[in-house]
Design a protein around this motif. Sequence first.
Motif, PDB file in Angstrom:
ATOM      1  N   UNK A  78       0.868  -1.176   0.000  1.00 26.08           N
ATOM      2  CA  UNK A  78       0.000   0.000   0.000  1.00 26.08           C
ATOM      3  C   UNK A  78       0.904   1.225   0.000  1.00 26.08           C
ATOM      4  N   UNK A  79       0.662   2.145  -0.905  1.00 25.65           N
ATOM      5  CA  UNK A  79       1.484   3.353  -0.881  1.00 25.65           C
ATOM      6  C   UNK A  79       0.607   4.592  -0.956  1.00 25.65           C
ATOM      7  N   UNK A  80       1.005   5.609  -0.210  1.00 26.67           N
ATOM      8  CA  UNK A  80       0.258   6.862  -0.225  1.00 26.67           C
ATOM      9  C   UNK A  80       0.556   7.644  -1.477  1.00 26.67           C
ATOM     10  N   UNK A  81       1.792   8.024  -1.649  1.00 27.16           N
ATOM     11  CA  UNK A  81       2.192   8.814  -2.805  1.00 27.16           C
ATOM     12  C   UNK A  81       3.582   8.378  -3.230  1.00 27.16           C
ATOM     13  N   UNK A  82       3.734   8.219  -4.535  1.00 25.95           N
ATOM     14  CA  UNK A  82       5.041   7.861  -5.052  1.00 25.95           C
ATOM     15  C   UNK A  82       5.755   9.137  -5.494  1.00 25.95           C
ATOM     16  N   UNK A  83       7.008   9.294  -5.098  1.00 25.19           N
ATOM     17  CA  UNK A  83       7.731  10.494  -5.542  1.00 25.19           C
ATOM     18  C   UNK A  83       9.075  10.107  -6.142  1.00 25.19           C
ATOM     19  N   UNK A  84       9.526  10.948  -7.052  1.00 24.28           N
ATOM     20  CA  UNK A  84      10.889  10.805  -7.565  1.00 24.28           C
ATOM     21  C   UNK A  84      11.736  11.841  -6.854  1.00 24.28           C
ATOM     22  N   UNK A  85      12.716  11.393  -6.130  1.00 18.73           N
ATOM     23  CA  UNK A  85      13.595  12.338  -5.441  1.00 18.73           C
ATOM     24  C   UNK A  85      15.011  11.828  -5.591  1.00 18.73           C
ATOM     25  N   UNK A  86      15.941  12.760  -5.821  1.00 16.73           N
ATOM     26  CA  UNK A  86      17.335  12.331  -5.940  1.00 16.73           C
ATOM     27  C   UNK A  86      17.935  12.195  -4.550  1.00 16.73           C
ATOM     28  N   UNK A  87      19.111  11.550  -4.484  1.00 15.52           N
ATOM     29  CA  UNK A  87      19.702  11.236  -3.179  1.00 15.52           C
ATOM     30  C   UNK A  87      19.977  12.470  -2.322  1.00 15.52           C
ATOM     31  N   UNK A  88      20.223  13.623  -2.986  1.00 17.67           N
ATOM     32  CA  UNK A  88      20.500  14.842  -2.222  1.00 17.67           C
ATOM     33  C   UNK A  88      19.259  15.393  -1.543  1.00 17.67           C
TER      34      UNK A  88
ATOM     35  N   UNK B 205       4.919  17.790  15.545  1.00 20.66           N
ATOM     36  CA  UNK B 205       5.605  18.940  14.953  1.00 20.66           C
ATOM     37  C   UNK B 205       4.701  20.163  14.789  1.00 20.66           C
ATOM     38  N   UNK B 206       3.450  20.075  15.210  1.00 18.98           N
ATOM     39  CA  UNK B 206       2.558  21.230  15.139  1.00 18.98           C
ATOM     40  C   UNK B 206       1.592  21.230  13.978  1.00 18.98           C
ATOM     41  N   UNK B 207       1.945  20.600  12.843  1.00 18.94           N
ATOM     42  CA  UNK B 207       0.990  20.519  11.730  1.00 18.94           C
ATOM     43  C   UNK B 207       1.293  19.294  10.858  1.00 18.94           C
ATOM     44  N   UNK B 208       0.275  18.859  10.130  1.00 17.90           N
ATOM     45  CA  UNK B 208       0.476  17.766   9.175  1.00 17.90           C
ATOM     46  C   UNK B 208       0.967  18.363   7.867  1.00 17.90           C
ATOM     47  N   UNK B 209       2.173  18.042   7.483  1.00 18.93           N
ATOM     48  CA  UNK B 209       2.667  18.531   6.187  1.00 18.93           C
ATOM     49  C   UNK B 209       3.883  17.696   5.785  1.00 18.93           C
ATOM     50  N   UNK B 210       4.058  17.533   4.475  1.00 16.71           N
ATOM     51  CA  UNK B 210       5.227  16.789   3.999  1.00 16.71           C
ATOM     52  C   UNK B 210       6.023  17.668   3.036  1.00 16.71           C
ATOM     53  N   UNK B 211       7.307  17.825   3.337  1.00 13.67           N
ATOM     54  CA  UNK B 211       8.182  18.651   2.508  1.00 13.67           C
ATOM     55  C   UNK B 211       9.164  17.777   1.729  1.00 13.67           C
ATOM     56  N   UNK B 212       9.551  18.293   0.574  1.00  8.11           N
ATOM     57  CA  UNK B 212      10.714  17.748  -0.122  1.00  8.11           C
ATOM     58  C   UNK B 212      11.812  18.790   0.042  1.00  8.11           C
ATOM     59  N   UNK B 213      12.880  18.405   0.728  1.00  6.13           N
ATOM     60  CA  UNK B 213      13.916  19.388   1.050  1.00  6.13           C
ATOM     61  C   UNK B 213      15.157  19.120   0.213  1.00  6.13           C
ATOM     62  N   UNK B 214      15.682  20.195  -0.370  1.00  7.05           N
ATOM     63  CA  UNK B 214      16.891  20.098  -1.168  1.00  7.05           C
ATOM     64  C   UNK B 214      18.082  20.454  -0.290  1.00  7.05           C
ATOM     65  N   UNK B 215      18.932  19.476  -0.011  1.00  5.36           N
ATOM     66  CA  UNK B 215      20.017  19.751   0.939  1.00  5.36           C
ATOM     67  C   UNK B 215      21.215  20.429   0.284  1.00  5.36           C
TER      68      UNK B 215
END
Lengths: 179, 309
Positions: A148-158, A169-179
């Motif tokens: 079962x998967x919620x959302x599939x994303x393409x993200x690079x290793x960085x 953490x105070x709110x429901x949210x999902x970030x994609x962070x670029x390091x």
Amino acid sequence: MGQKVLLSSKEINIILHRLACQLLENHEDFKNTVLIGIQPRGIYVAQRLAKILSEEYKVKHIDLGFLDITFYRDDFRRGDKPLEATKTKINFLVEDKKVVLIDDVLYTGRSINAALTALQSFGRPSEVELLTLIDRRFSRHLPIQPNYRGRQVDAIDDEKVKVMWEENDGEDIIYLINR
Amino acid sequence: MGELSVNHLLGIKYLKESDIQLIFETADHFKEVINRSIKKVPSLRDITIANIFFENSTRTKLSFELAEKRLSADVLNFSASQSSVKKGETLIDTVNNILSMKVDMVVMRHPNPGAGIFLSKHVKASIVNAGDGAHEHPTQALLDSYSIREKLGDVAGKNVVIVGDILHSRVALSNIFALKLQGANVKVCGPKTLIPKHIESLGVQVEMNLRKALEWCDVANMLRIQNERLDISYFPTTREYTQQFGVNKNLLDSLGKEIVIMHPGPINRGVEITSDVADSKQSIILNQVENGVAIRMAVIYLLASKIKQ
């Protein structure tokens, strides 16, 4: 360091409801099924799903456990930082049960591999499934895929997927962070 | 969870308060593990540990061995009585021979104080002191404090009395260091001949009267009279020792409060404590033994995590 919102609170809620329905479809009354959230971050997903199932879909009894995988990981002594253990709380045997392992982000698959090993300490399940909120495609080190998967994303290793929960953490949210 | 500030566990003297807390938190996790039906984790599958005992031991050796096996380490056992030490080999040579077989960690008990410290300076391995003469027995002190923490919630601020042969006891010294580090108040009680001079300099008080000591304390740690170490006569007879420094049920019941009774084992029943005290609800002697495995798992795990690949 840039970040973009991957999923908002509303989207997360919709996805959790869909996942709960998919679980219902396969497990009906959950009499022979247990939900196990993987520590530290998978427990929030597991708790939310259990809440939706019991409150909105009136499932009478759900066995919910938390599994710490620290002592089963394959990177002990290999990283720079010491591994941090958290609590395992499984008050039932998984012998002959259908187990749904639950985590927030599926990345290399190594955590799940460790979780499968750790699970053996609690009996021999009849079946193990994997539910993950975010599935990072093309980044697996092991042949592990979610049922079962919620959302599939393409993200690079960085990049890093950061899942935040209201209770922690105070709110429901999902970030994609670029390091 | 952080890292230990040390690479060896040679004595409590070398630890910080934060190290003790880290060991306790890690032991909490391992305590849960050893209460499962499958009591084993694979963390240390690539670590080899040698248990080198130059002095007799049953429970410490078993406890260490069990802790190592629960962590999936490979274990070598070595007793001096069956070894080349008898043929005149030096300590460094003995250990280096063992290490050349690719051993990562050494758990050692030795009759000479400072043997672990000496070894840590001369060989490449993590050293865990499992008792060095009358110096220190750090894992025993850790499990004692851990058991107090488990029973009373905290060690800080508690009154602890250590009763018996303080002079020859490494358990007493390590306990004093550990308890003071965590902010407990410590008194020692025993025949004057078995209390070291100047022990007050460690921040402990001396109480010669057992009843007064027990009335003051929350926890009484009863040490064994180590007949094998008593080279001269320190007290007239065992019977007289028992009359003055032995704890029996009547004495315990007359205190008007419940104190916790501890004993590092092995017990001389009827000497330092009577059977009904040892087996009473107030006694946590068997909890200490169980906690010993969890504490040793934590120490070994935390030290192993500092061994570089």
